[in-house]
Design a protein around this motif. Structure first.
Motif, PDB file in Angstrom:
ATOM      1  N   GLN A  78      94.382 -54.016  53.369  1.00 26.34           N
ATOM      2  CA  GLN A  78      94.673 -52.624  53.027  1.00 26.34           C
ATOM      3  C   GLN A  78      95.689 -52.024  53.989  1.00 26.34           C
ATOM      4  N   ALA A 132      87.869 -52.512  52.736  1.00 23.85           N
ATOM      5  CA  ALA A 132      89.182 -51.873  52.616  1.00 23.85           C
ATOM      6  C   ALA A 132      89.069 -50.353  52.586  1.00 23.85           C
ATOM      7  N   PRO A 151      93.693 -55.175  47.836  1.00 25.91           N
ATOM      8  CA  PRO A 151      93.126 -55.464  49.160  1.00 25.91           C
ATOM      9  C   PRO A 151      91.651 -55.826  49.097  1.00 25.91           C
TER      10      PRO A 151
END
Length: 370
Positions: free
Chosen positions: A136, A167, A130
């Motif tokens: 994420q 993230a 991510p």
């Protein structure tokens, strides 16, 4: 000889507990507070018989029995359990994510079905690294939960697109595969009967408190009064922003007294779409199972922070954390100043964490004296 052993800047939990514990051990303390009331952001005000949380909802929860027993010296806590509801474009979902939520989303009825649905929806993101909060969240939860319960609510909270957020803000998402709407897993939870202000009244009883007093308006004078300082305000302000200003998110509250006994049927309802600019509505009477003929609600609007606003949430990104570390090094070198609490430590604390921190710091003072 100084007039006081300690001058304490701020009458929130850290400052009030410091004053109480030090006074109990024989120290002479002065508490000064810039606002016109004690209690910091936990301050509650009685309006039409309803204890209103003036600075947003505060729900006490902890797994630490010592801290739970400590606060119960000053108030009786009720059995309130935080069970928020999310409203997405008129659809209602239970929080945190649990079997009720999964049934409302997908009509699944077993944990196995719910897990399979989450895996199916997040499968295409399984192997990605991510780069931002959106990726994420999609990797952890899939598109339905992200779209309806995370994306727009988070964007309102932080004032930017989820693709612009790091993230790490969502390192994990708590999935609960039971039909349990209790938001917290902590063993002890509740609201003080009669409001939080009663706790502060008892903590600061028989201690000199000066309200509407700005420490920085006459810092040299106040420093001359005491041998030691306990400071709970913004750490960057203490050092006159020498390394730059730390950033926060702030809040605006829109309050309304309503001529009805029940507005929304729950203490907290989150609004997770951009259809509403506010993130949640708090109905204060439900914190104490109130039966008053009227009700009092607060709409909560996140906003960018500036010097004229109250700083609520530290923006703990890499840039701000790097600035804070410079201030932290200065603070640690101070011989007669203790920095404590959310603003002085540039850290988001729950109430029980502030209390634990204050008690630990006061214990160290006593150990040094021995």
């Amino acid at each position: 000889m100084k007039k006081y052993d300690y001058i304490i800047i701020g009458a929130g939990f850290f400052g009030a507990i410091a004053a109480y514990e030090l006074t109990r051990k024989g120290y002479h303390c002065l508490v000064i507070e810039k606002r016109n009331h004690i209690g910091g952001n936990c301050y509650t005000k009685n309006i039409e018989g309803i204890n209103v949380h003036q600075y947003g909802a505060h729900i006490f929860h902890t797994n630490d029995k010592e801290i739970w027993d400590y606060v119960n010296q000053f108030a009786t806590f009720n059995r309130f359990t935080n069970s928020p509801v999310a409203n997405y474009k008129g659809e209602l979902y239970n929080l945190p994510f649990n079997m009720n939520t999964f049934y409302q989303l997908w009509k699944v009825k077993t944990p196995q079905e719910a897990k399979a649905k989450i895996e199916e929806q997040s499968a295409e993101y399984k192997n990605i690294i991510p780069r931002n909060l959106e990726e994420q969240a999609l990797k952890l939860a899939g598109k339905d939960i992200y779209t309806k319960l995370i994306k727009e609510y988070t964007e309102k909270q932080w004032g930017t697109d989820c693709k612009n957020l790091p993230a790490f803000i969502i390192k994990r998402l708590p999935f609960r595969f039971t039909f349990d709407n209790n938001y917290f897993n902590d063993k002890y939870q509740g609201i003080p009967v009669g409001g939080y202000t009663r706790i502060f009244d008892k903590l600061l009883e028989n201690i000199e408190v000066r309200l509407e007093t700005d420490y920085f308006a006459d810092k040299d004078y106040f420093d001359s009064l005491a041998e030691n300082t306990i400071y709970t305000g913004p750490v960057d302000l203490f050092y006159n922003y020498c390394f730059g200003k730390l950033n926060y998110r702030s809040l605006r509250f829109e309050n309304e007294l309503l001529e009805t006994d029940n507005f929304q049927g729950n203490a907290v309802i989150n609004y997770t779409s951009h259809d509403q600019k506010y993130t949640r509505i708090i109905e204060h009477k439900h914190f104490e199972f109130g039966i008053q003929p009227k009700t009092y609600i607060t709409k909560e609007y996140p906003q960018d922070w500036n010097d004229a606003l109250e700083p609520y949430y530290p923006v703990n990104d890499e840039e701000n954390n790097a600035i804070y570390l410079q201030y932290k090094h200065l603070a640690e070198a101070e011989a007669n100043v203790i920095f404590g609490g959310r603003l002085a430590e540039y850290k988001y604390y729950d109430m029980h964490q502030v209390i634990g921190s204050a008690l630990a710091r006061m214990k160290k003072i006593e150990e040094k004296r021995k």
